[in-house]
Design a protein around this motif. Sequence first.
Motif, PDB file in Angstrom:
ATOM      1  N   PRO A   1       0.829  -1.212   0.000  1.00  0.00           N
ATOM      2  CA  PRO A   1       0.000   0.000   0.000  1.00  0.00           C
ATOM      3  C   PRO A   1       0.865   1.265   0.000  1.00  0.00           C
ATOM      4  N   THR A   2       0.214   2.390  -0.240  1.00  0.00           N
ATOM      5  CA  THR A   2       0.898   3.694  -0.175  1.00  0.00           C
ATOM      6  C   THR A   2       0.467   4.398   1.108  1.00  0.00           C
TER       7      THR A   2
ATOM      8  N   THR B   1       3.918   7.577  -1.531  1.00  0.00           N
ATOM      9  CA  THR B   1       5.043   6.790  -1.026  1.00  0.00           C
ATOM     10  C   THR B   1       4.593   5.355  -0.766  1.00  0.00           C
ATOM     11  N   VAL B   2       5.319   4.368  -1.323  1.00  0.00           N
ATOM     12  CA  VAL B   2       4.983   2.947  -1.165  1.00  0.00           C
ATOM     13  C   VAL B   2       5.606   2.439   0.130  1.00  0.00           C
TER      14      VAL B   2
ATOM     15  N   SER C   1       7.603   4.793  10.096  1.00  0.00           N
ATOM     16  CA  SER C   1       8.912   4.817   9.421  1.00  0.00           C
ATOM     17  C   SER C   1       8.765   4.816   7.891  1.00  0.00           C
ATOM     18  N   ASP C   2       7.633   4.303   7.376  1.00  0.00           N
ATOM     19  CA  ASP C   2       7.396   4.298   5.941  1.00  0.00           C
ATOM     20  C   ASP C   2       6.969   5.669   5.439  1.00  0.00           C
ATOM     21  N   CYS C   3       6.147   6.362   6.207  1.00  0.00           N
ATOM     22  CA  CYS C   3       5.447   7.538   5.703  1.00  0.00           C
ATOM     23  C   CYS C   3       5.876   8.875   6.296  1.00  0.00           C
ATOM     24  N   CYS C   4       6.692   8.862   7.349  1.00  0.00           N
ATOM     25  CA  CYS C   4       7.040  10.103   8.022  1.00  0.00           C
ATOM     26  C   CYS C   4       8.551  10.232   8.180  1.00  0.00           C
ATOM     27  N   THR C   5       9.044  11.478   8.118  1.00  0.00           N
ATOM     28  CA  THR C   5      10.462  11.750   8.382  1.00  0.00           C
ATOM     29  C   THR C   5      10.538  12.786   9.501  1.00  0.00           C
ATOM     30  N   PRO C   6      11.535  12.621  10.378  1.00  0.00           N
ATOM     31  CA  PRO C   6      11.681  13.612  11.464  1.00  0.00           C
ATOM     32  C   PRO C   6      11.960  14.976  10.861  1.00  0.00           C
TER      33      PRO C   6
END
Length: 164
Positions: free
Chosen positions: A130-131, A148-149, A158-163
Amino acid sequence: ARSGSTPCATQSCAQSDCCVANPTCTSFTCPSGTTALATSTVCATLSCYQSDCCIPNPTCGSASVSCPSGYTAKASSTVCATQSCQQSDCCTANPTCSSFTCPSGTTAKATSTVCATLSCYQSDCCTPNPTCGAMTCPSGYTAKGPATVCASQSCGQSDCCTPK
């Protein structure tokens, strides 16, 4: 018939004086793709031939064999092993996903998954991950973007967010 001028045993000739019995198919070996007739079958001449002793086996195209799910039909010209075509004559088992490598962005299905045809494809063996879609990131993080996959079948922070 005997050749030349074979003398008769008596003044009048009997069939046994003039004729030799044609052989039977007892010692004739039929080639692959044919079925032997009875060994007592009498050959048409003094030599036995395939046309005397053997009948061609049917082909898958002339038989009414249906291949079950997970199998692919062989060519209609495939000759059956006997006079009665079987699934084993006319159908080939499709491979499984056991040796298929899924690309990044997908997750492998079970290795026992049977492919739809005689070749395995990504659509047979892999499930798209999924995205991130509309995932909301916690405070202090920025969303990577809805397209984003994710690394697996479930999206995490961790897949979809960055600090930030």
